[in-house]
Design an enzyme around this catalytic site. Structure first.
Site, short mmCIF file in Angstrom:
data_model
loop_
_atom_site.label_atom_id
_atom_site.label_comp_id
_atom_site.label_asym_id
_atom_site.label_seq_id
_atom_site.Cartn_x
_atom_site.Cartn_y
_atom_site.Cartn_z
N ARG A 1 -10.63 0.41 14.97
CA ARG A 1 -10.51 1.08 13.68
C ARG A 1 -11.62 0.57 12.78
NH1 ARG A 1 -4.69 1.10 10.66
NH2 ARG A 1 -5.19 -1.08 10.27
N TYR B 1 15.25 30.75 4.43
CA TYR B 1 14.06 31.49 4.88
C TYR B 1 14.08 31.71 6.39
CZ TYR B 1 11.73 30.54 0.41
OH TYR B 1 11.37 30.47 -0.91
N LYS C 1 0.84 -1.21 0.00
CA LYS C 1 0.00 0.00 0.00
C LYS C 1 0.87 1.26 0.00
CE LYS C 1 -0.27 -0.34 5.04
NZ LYS C 1 -1.12 -0.75 6.17
N HIS D 1 -6.02 -6.85 13.46
CA HIS D 1 -4.79 -6.05 13.33
C HIS D 1 -4.24 -5.72 14.71
CE1 HIS D 1 -1.90 -3.77 11.10
NE2 HIS D 1 -2.22 -2.64 11.68
N ARG E 1 1.35 -10.78 7.50
CA ARG E 1 1.13 -9.60 6.64
C ARG E 1 2.22 -8.54 6.84
NH1 ARG E 1 -3.98 -9.55 9.31
NH2 ARG E 1 -3.35 -7.53 10.16
N CYS F 1 13.83 24.25 2.11
CA CYS F 1 12.89 24.95 1.23
C CYS F 1 12.05 23.91 0.46
CB CYS F 1 13.65 25.81 0.23
SG CYS F 1 14.89 26.88 0.97
N MET F 2 11.19 24.40 -0.42
CA MET F 2 10.34 23.47 -1.16
C MET F 2 11.17 22.56 -2.08
SD MET F 2 7.14 24.22 -3.70
CE MET F 2 6.21 25.20 -2.55
N ASP F 3 12.23 23.13 -2.66
CA ASP F 3 12.96 22.40 -3.69
C ASP F 3 14.45 22.26 -3.42
OD1 ASP F 3 10.49 22.73 -5.29
OD2 ASP F 3 11.16 24.80 -5.32
C1 LIG Z 1 -0.36 -1.72 6.81
C2 LIG Z 1 -0.90 -2.99 7.32
C3 LIG Z 1 -0.06 -4.09 7.54
C4 LIG Z 1 1.45 -4.00 7.42
O1 LIG Z 1 1.96 -3.25 8.52
P1 LIG Z 1 3.52 -3.16 8.79
O2 LIG Z 1 3.61 -2.58 10.14
O3 LIG Z 1 4.09 -2.27 7.73
O4 LIG Z 1 4.06 -4.54 8.70
C5 LIG Z 1 -0.63 -5.28 7.91
N1 LIG Z 1 -1.97 -5.38 8.07
C6 LIG Z 1 -2.80 -4.34 7.90
C7 LIG Z 1 -4.27 -4.52 8.11
C8 LIG Z 1 -2.30 -3.11 7.52
O5 LIG Z 1 -3.13 -2.08 7.35
#
Ligand SMILES: *Cc1c(COP(=O)(O)O)cnc(C)c1O
Length: 382
Positions: free
Chosen positions: A137, A266, A39, A166, A222, A313-315
């Site tokens: 969540r 700045y 993601k 989670h 995961r 700065c920005m760049d």
């Molecule tokens: C982002 C996410 C993960 C991975 O998390 P990490 O801490 O990067 O390993 C696993 N499960 C869910 C539901 C997540 O949203």
């Protein structure tokens, strides 16, 4: 290569061999299938290239946060099963079905929404049930999940492939929270047995769980950030041999000598205490290099550490090299190694009071990514 964008002196190099190494090391350690999480643009490394690398390495499942990310992967030809981890937004359900994406079902209402869409198309939806064991969540509370599990198991239009929760505190090996969450999760899962339904794939462990809590590995893990060779939190321990995948570098584009008492950037917040040499580096918060690093960050030039001076700065930003020398086009390492020195994403994040996740995903599309490694498209640039 003639694309001026790719000639930019600022670049992210992604080491696909290190990525493959991390994936293999995690897989060997846990001994169960892996859902590789890509993601947020593959944690800043690139969505499609990282998913493609995982697929070529035979990852069992890919996880993304939003349906749009899943669609982008399907449009790029990724065929591995993809779970969208985020809660569904009703009007988007048909898109999951159109693109063969697995759906997180996180309430009875959402189960009904999925059923309606699946029935309308005459196509069964592949779903993972989300149980909340303490994040608050998304997901059905474990202590009231029995009816939810029964309804899903009875659904004609949903195939329950997985059930998951989670972890809130797994990056801290000393937190008691993880064991409580595991207990709640297993208790909820036991309901499948009670009603005589087949047990779906149970998955719980994020990177912290993979590193510190073997009892959370269950049927699939995961991992996200550790695939990229970065630890989730300063409290985490490197219990698996991980290699950083990303280097972020730029090049000196300007050199000058400033007198004692001159201010830089700045707000004139930094003033030289003596005559000194200053170089300018062409990356800034417009690329996602945090402004909080103003007079706080460090970079490597010619194998030595030097401080960022004045506001980012920005760049662009400026670096004080004291009485040392540097030339235009010298490499500047912001994350990565140079000579015997290294600056990690963990170090940069800690300096500005954030976590490496936020730093990495903030590096935006203005920075070209270059991919290296034999697992990858050879020395490809995307
Ligand atoms: C982002 C996410 C993960 C991975 O998390 P990490 O801490 O990067 O390993 C696993 N499960 C869910 C539901 C997540 O949203």
């Amino acid at each position: 290569m003639s694309d001026p964008f790719h000639q930019r002196p600022t670049r992210i190099d992604v080491d696909l061999d290190a990525f493959a190494h991390n994936h293999a090391a995690i897989r060997a350690r846990v001994g169960v299938p892996v859902m590789g999480i890509v993601k947020a643009n593959g944690y800043g490394h690139g969505l499609v290239p990282m998913a493609g690398a995982l697929e070529r390495q035979g990852v069992e499942q890919i996880g993304v946060a939003f349906v749009e990310e899943g669609i982008a992967l399907r449009n790029a030809g990724i065929r591995t099963p993809i779970l969208v981890l985020g809660g569904i937004f009703g009007p988007q359900v048909a898109q999951y079905l159109d693109h063969d994406l697995e759906i997180t079902v996180s309430s009875l209402d959402k189960l009904r929404q999925v059923e309606v869409a699946a029935e309308a198309r005459g196509q069964r939806a592949v779903v993972h049930l989300k149980i909340d064991t303490g994040m608050e969540r998304i997901g059905v509370h474990s202590y009231s999940s029995a009816a939810f599990i029964e309804a899903a198991a009875a659904s004609r239009w949903c195939e329950i492939k997985g059930v998951y929760s989670h972890l809130a505190c797994a990056d801290d090996p000393t937190s008691p929270m993880t064991h409580l969450q595991l207990e709640c999760f297993l208790e909820a899962c036991a309901h499948f047995e009670r009603i005589g339904a087949p047990m779906p794939i149970r998955h719980l462990a994020n990177s912290g769980g993979v590193l510190h809590f073997p009892e959370t590995w269950l049927d699939m893990v995961r991992p996200g950030i550790i695939l990229y060779g970065v630890l989730p939190d300063p409290a985490s321990l490197g219990t698996i041999d991980l290699r950083p995948v990303m280097s972020l570098t730029s090049q000196v584009v300007y050199f000058k000598v400033i007198p004692e008492g001159a201010t830089v950037s700045y707000g004139a917040t930094w003033r030289s205490e003596r005559q000194t040499r200053i170089v300018t580096v062409p990356i800034g918060y417009g690329d996602g290099w945090p402004r909080a690093l103003s007079s706080t960050g460090e970079v490597l030039i010619r194998g030595r550490r030097y401080p960022v001076v004045g506001r980012v700065c920005m760049d662009q930003f400026m670096v004080d090299i004291g009485t040392d020398s540097a030339w235009n086009e010298d490499e500047v390492v912001l994350i990565g190694r140079q000579g015997g020195e290294a600056i990690s994403a963990e170090e940069v994040a800690a300096r500005i009071g954030t976590i490496p996740y936020e730093l990495l995903v903030g590096l935006n599309e203005r920075i070209p990514r270059h991919y290296q490694g034999k697992i990858g498209l050879h020395a490809a640039i995307i």
